[in-house]
Design a protein around this motif. Structure first.
Motif, PDB file in Angstrom:
ATOM      1  N   PRO A 111       7.588 -10.400 -15.904  1.00  0.00           N
ATOM      2  CA  PRO A 111       6.400 -10.015 -15.128  1.00  0.00           C
ATOM      3  C   PRO A 111       6.371  -8.521 -14.823  1.00  0.00           C
ATOM      4  CG  PRO A 111       8.045 -10.967 -13.675  1.00  0.00           C
ATOM      5  CD  PRO A 111       8.607 -11.060 -15.072  1.00  0.00           C
ATOM      6  N   LEU A 112       5.167  -7.996 -14.592  1.00  0.00           N
ATOM      7  CA  LEU A 112       5.011  -6.593 -14.221  1.00  0.00           C
ATOM      8  C   LEU A 112       3.706  -6.439 -13.436  1.00  0.00           C
ATOM      9  CD1 LEU A 112       6.060  -3.749 -14.293  1.00  0.00           C
ATOM     10  CD2 LEU A 112       5.107  -3.449 -16.583  1.00  0.00           C
ATOM     11  N   TYR A 113       3.832  -5.966 -12.193  1.00  0.00           N
ATOM     12  CA  TYR A 113       2.687  -5.786 -11.298  1.00  0.00           C
ATOM     13  C   TYR A 113       2.451  -4.295 -11.066  1.00  0.00           C
ATOM     14  CZ  TYR A 113       3.486 -10.731 -10.182  1.00  0.00           C
ATOM     15  OH  TYR A 113       3.660 -12.095 -10.246  1.00  0.00           O
ATOM     16  N   PHE A 114       1.186  -3.934 -10.828  1.00  0.00           N
ATOM     17  CA  PHE A 114       0.865  -2.527 -10.567  1.00  0.00           C
ATOM     18  C   PHE A 114      -0.431  -2.439  -9.776  1.00  0.00           C
ATOM     19  CE2 PHE A 114      -1.607  -3.589 -14.281  1.00  0.00           C
ATOM     20  CZ  PHE A 114      -2.785  -2.876 -14.124  1.00  0.00           C
ATOM     21  N   GLY A 115      -0.645  -1.277  -9.171  1.00  0.00           N
ATOM     22  CA  GLY A 115      -1.914  -1.048  -8.497  1.00  0.00           C
ATOM     23  C   GLY A 115      -1.831   0.062  -7.466  1.00  0.00           C
ATOM     24  N   TRP A 116      -2.995   0.581  -7.120  1.00  0.00           N
ATOM     25  CA  TRP A 116      -3.093   1.614  -6.087  1.00  0.00           C
ATOM     26  C   TRP A 116      -3.135   0.965  -4.716  1.00  0.00           C
ATOM     27  CZ3 TRP A 116      -2.512   6.700  -6.755  1.00  0.00           C
ATOM     28  CH2 TRP A 116      -2.703   7.243  -8.032  1.00  0.00           C
ATOM     29  N   GLN A 117      -2.368   1.527  -3.802  1.00  0.00           N
ATOM     30  CA  GLN A 117      -2.432   1.174  -2.390  1.00  0.00           C
ATOM     31  C   GLN A 117      -2.649   2.480  -1.640  1.00  0.00           C
ATOM     32  OE1 GLN A 117      -1.683  -2.514  -0.986  1.00  0.00           O
ATOM     33  NE2 GLN A 117      -2.905  -2.246  -2.849  1.00  0.00           N
ATOM     34  N   GLY A 118      -3.918   2.759  -1.326  1.00  0.00           N
ATOM     35  CA  GLY A 118      -4.243   4.067  -0.768  1.00  0.00           C
ATOM     36  C   GLY A 118      -4.035   5.133  -1.820  1.00  0.00           C
ATOM     37  N   ASP A 119      -3.206   6.121  -1.518  1.00  0.00           N
ATOM     38  CA  ASP A 119      -2.921   7.205  -2.452  1.00  0.00           C
ATOM     39  C   ASP A 119      -1.615   7.004  -3.206  1.00  0.00           C
ATOM     40  OD1 ASP A 119      -5.228   8.596  -1.728  1.00  0.00           O
ATOM     41  OD2 ASP A 119      -4.226   9.556  -0.026  1.00  0.00           O
ATOM     42  N   VAL A 120      -1.058   5.807  -3.130  1.00  0.00           N
ATOM     43  CA  VAL A 120       0.231   5.528  -3.775  1.00  0.00           C
ATOM     44  C   VAL A 120       0.033   4.501  -4.892  1.00  0.00           C
ATOM     45  CG1 VAL A 120       2.588   4.699  -3.445  1.00  0.00           C
ATOM     46  CG2 VAL A 120       1.451   5.984  -1.621  1.00  0.00           C
ATOM     47  N   PHE A 121       0.557   4.825  -6.080  1.00  0.00           N
ATOM     48  CA  PHE A 121       0.509   3.891  -7.211  1.00  0.00           C
ATOM     49  C   PHE A 121       1.838   3.152  -7.252  1.00  0.00           C
ATOM     50  CE2 PHE A 121       0.941   2.726 -11.724  1.00  0.00           C
ATOM     51  CZ  PHE A 121      -0.274   2.076 -11.917  1.00  0.00           C
ATOM     52  N   LEU A 122       1.783   1.847  -7.036  1.00  0.00           N
ATOM     53  CA  LEU A 122       2.995   1.025  -6.981  1.00  0.00           C
ATOM     54  C   LEU A 122       3.108   0.172  -8.243  1.00  0.00           C
ATOM     55  CD1 LEU A 122       2.778  -0.289  -3.293  1.00  0.00           C
ATOM     56  CD2 LEU A 122       4.116   1.645  -4.150  1.00  0.00           C
ATOM     57  N   PHE A 123       4.335  -0.081  -8.664  1.00  0.00           N
ATOM     58  CA  PHE A 123       4.573  -0.973  -9.794  1.00  0.00           C
ATOM     59  C   PHE A 123       5.958  -1.583  -9.642  1.00  0.00           C
ATOM     60  CE2 PHE A 123       5.622   3.393 -10.841  1.00  0.00           C
ATOM     61  CZ  PHE A 123       6.902   3.319 -11.353  1.00  0.00           C
ATOM     62  N   GLY A 124       6.112  -2.803 -10.173  1.00  0.00           N
ATOM     63  CA  GLY A 124       7.403  -3.469 -10.063  1.00  0.00           C
ATOM     64  C   GLY A 124       7.373  -4.842 -10.702  1.00  0.00           C
ATOM     65  N   SER A 125       8.562  -5.442 -10.834  1.00  0.00           N
ATOM     66  CA  SER A 125       8.684  -6.754 -11.459  1.00  0.00           C
ATOM     67  C   SER A 125       8.321  -7.886 -10.512  1.00  0.00           C
ATOM     68  CB  SER A 125      10.122  -6.964 -11.965  1.00  0.00           C
ATOM     69  OG  SER A 125      10.420  -6.081 -13.024  1.00  0.00           O
ATOM     70  N   GLU A 126       8.357  -7.624  -9.216  1.00  0.00           N
ATOM     71  CA  GLU A 126       8.077  -8.678  -8.244  1.00  0.00           C
ATOM     72  C   GLU A 126       7.166  -8.143  -7.148  1.00  0.00           C
ATOM     73  OE1 GLU A 126      11.444 -11.604  -7.426  1.00  0.00           O
ATOM     74  OE2 GLU A 126      12.535  -9.746  -7.790  1.00  0.00           O
ATOM     75  N   LEU A 127       6.325  -9.031  -6.616  1.00  0.00           N
ATOM     76  CA  LEU A 127       5.422  -8.627  -5.548  1.00  0.00           C
ATOM     77  C   LEU A 127       6.185  -8.234  -4.293  1.00  0.00           C
ATOM     78  CD1 LEU A 127       2.565 -11.252  -5.953  1.00  0.00           C
ATOM     79  CD2 LEU A 127       2.419  -8.796  -6.385  1.00  0.00           C
ATOM     80  N   LYS A 128       7.316  -8.863  -4.048  1.00  0.00           N
ATOM     81  CA  LYS A 128       8.078  -8.540  -2.833  1.00  0.00           C
ATOM     82  C   LYS A 128       8.621  -7.112  -2.881  1.00  0.00           C
ATOM     83  CE  LYS A 128      12.499 -10.614  -4.310  1.00  0.00           C
ATOM     84  NZ  LYS A 128      13.497 -11.674  -3.988  1.00  0.00           N
ATOM     85  N   ALA A 129       8.825  -6.576  -4.090  1.00  0.00           N
ATOM     86  CA  ALA A 129       9.248  -5.176  -4.211  1.00  0.00           C
ATOM     87  C   ALA A 129       8.126  -4.246  -3.783  1.00  0.00           C
ATOM     88  CB  ALA A 129       9.678  -4.880  -5.641  1.00  0.00           C
ATOM     89  N   LEU A 130       6.890  -4.596  -4.148  1.00  0.00           N
ATOM     90  CA  LEU A 130       5.745  -3.787  -3.744  1.00  0.00           C
ATOM     91  C   LEU A 130       5.494  -3.915  -2.244  1.00  0.00           C
ATOM     92  CD1 LEU A 130       5.467  -3.880  -6.837  1.00  0.00           C
ATOM     93  CD2 LEU A 130       2.993  -4.065  -6.539  1.00  0.00           C
ATOM     94  N   ARG A 131       5.701  -5.108  -1.723  1.00  0.00           N
ATOM     95  CA  ARG A 131       5.482  -5.347  -0.288  1.00  0.00           C
ATOM     96  C   ARG A 131       6.421  -4.495   0.563  1.00  0.00           C
ATOM     97  NH1 ARG A 131       2.945 -10.001   1.795  1.00  0.00           N
ATOM     98  NH2 ARG A 131       4.417  -9.833   3.529  1.00  0.00           N
ATOM     99  N   ALA A 132       7.561  -4.125   0.016  1.00  0.00           N
ATOM    100  CA  ALA A 132       8.545  -3.356   0.781  1.00  0.00           C
ATOM    101  C   ALA A 132       8.105  -1.915   1.005  1.00  0.00           C
ATOM    102  CB  ALA A 132       9.898  -3.392   0.077  1.00  0.00           C
ATOM    103  N   HIS A 133       7.122  -1.445   0.244  1.00  0.00           N
ATOM    104  CA  HIS A 133       6.680  -0.061   0.377  1.00  0.00           C
ATOM    105  C   HIS A 133       5.784   0.089   1.600  1.00  0.00           C
ATOM    106  CE1 HIS A 133       4.921   3.850  -0.578  1.00  0.00           C
ATOM    107  NE2 HIS A 133       5.917   4.014  -1.451  1.00  0.00           N
ATOM    108  N   PRO A 134       5.948   1.144   2.372  1.00  0.00           N
ATOM    109  CA  PRO A 134       5.147   1.316   3.597  1.00  0.00           C
ATOM    110  C   PRO A 134       3.643   1.456   3.340  1.00  0.00           C
ATOM    111  CG  PRO A 134       6.462   3.286   3.142  1.00  0.00           C
ATOM    112  CD  PRO A 134       6.970   2.209   2.251  1.00  0.00           C
TER     113      PRO A 134
END
Length: 274
Positions: free
Chosen positions: A119-142
């Motif tokens: 799996p591979l997830y990605f997307g903009w959250q405000g001004d930050v482009f996040l990507f990772g193998s798991e959604l919980k990794a993205l959730r950890a970003h402030p």
């Protein structure tokens, strides 16, 4: 059993990795990993089954690389350097999700394997482009905002899963199988492009059907399965297999044992009914 982080503060990018070591357990297999020339940095989840063949091809080139270790990650980096992203992907056989940062062109590339095993997830959250193998990794970003995508929720209720490119969160997408995404520094809209198509593979197969008899078909299938299993047995750690009781897993274990001097470790899972 390993973890690492790499940051480029000037360009505002960071790569993090949690590793389950399979090939090259030494520090030479540590990730994120930089190419020998220093141009590329990679975080790579998966395995390239034909990486030894790729090494042999690279060594035949005029500018043969000097290897620091024997991991498939290092092989993949050298392939990117020699053949470019498209050229390396067309030659690589495996399952993978990866993030590649080109320090020279300042371009981020995300890639998912042909059939989407990783799996591979990605997307903009405000001004930050996040990507990772798991959604919980993205959730950890402030910067992450856990807003539920109601369109994806409808898909979940309809299909009992959320198909790509959607995810349960607003603004976060799944990279479709067989595609790669590129995002240059300073750009907002990533470019997503397919590098392999299942439909095209089927159409090519229909145009060039197998012409042998039944015996030749069985022999050819056994040869293909044996080769595929052998490629996936390359590891620096003990191997095992799950036995479900079906024909497919039993066949895989049989092909493993035929190519192993030691007994193959197998595991089965059962449940006690109440």
């Amino acid at each position: 059993d390993d973890a690492g982080a790499w940051r480029d503060h000037e360009n505002g990018i960071g790569l993090g990795f949690r590793r389950l070591s399979i090939l090259d357990l030494s520090p030479a297999g540590h990730q994120p990993m930089q190419s020998a020339c220093g141009r590329y940095v990679i975080a790579f989840n998966g395995e390239i089954y034909n990486h030894l063949d790729l090494r042999a091809k690279l060594e035949k080139e005029s500018a043969a690389p000097v290897w620091r270790g024997h991991s498939d990650t290092e092989t993949l980096l050298a392939a990117f350097v020699r053949w470019g992203v498209k050229g390396a992907l067309s030659r690589a056989i495996g399952m993978f999700a990866l993030a590649l940062w080109d320090r020279q062109e300042r371009v981020l590339t995300l890639v998912r394997d042909r059939l989407g095993e990783k799996p591979l997830y990605f997307g903009w959250q405000g001004d930050v482009f996040l990507f990772g193998s798991e959604l919980k990794a993205l959730r950890a970003h402030p910067a992450f905002r856990a807003g539920v995508d109601r369109r994806a929720l409808c898909l979940l209720l309809r299909f009992n899963y959320i198909p790509a490119p959607w995810s349960i969160y607003e603004g976060i997408h799944k990279l479709p199988p067989g595609t790669w995404l590129s995002l240059a520094a300073g750009q907002r809209e990533p470019r997503v492009e397919a590098y392999w198509s299942l439909r095209q593979a089927v159409e090519d197969g229909l145009k060039n059907p197998f012409t042998g008899d039944e015996y030749e078909a069985v022999t050819a299938l056994e040869s293909l399965l044996k080769d595929a299993v052998a490629r996936q047995m390359v590891a620096d750690v003990p191997l095992g297999a799950f036995l479900s009781g079906g024909v497919d897993s039993s066949t895989a274990v049989s092909l493993m044992q035929a190519q192993s001097a030691r007994p193959v470790n197998t595991f089965s899972i059962g449940f006690h009914a109440a």
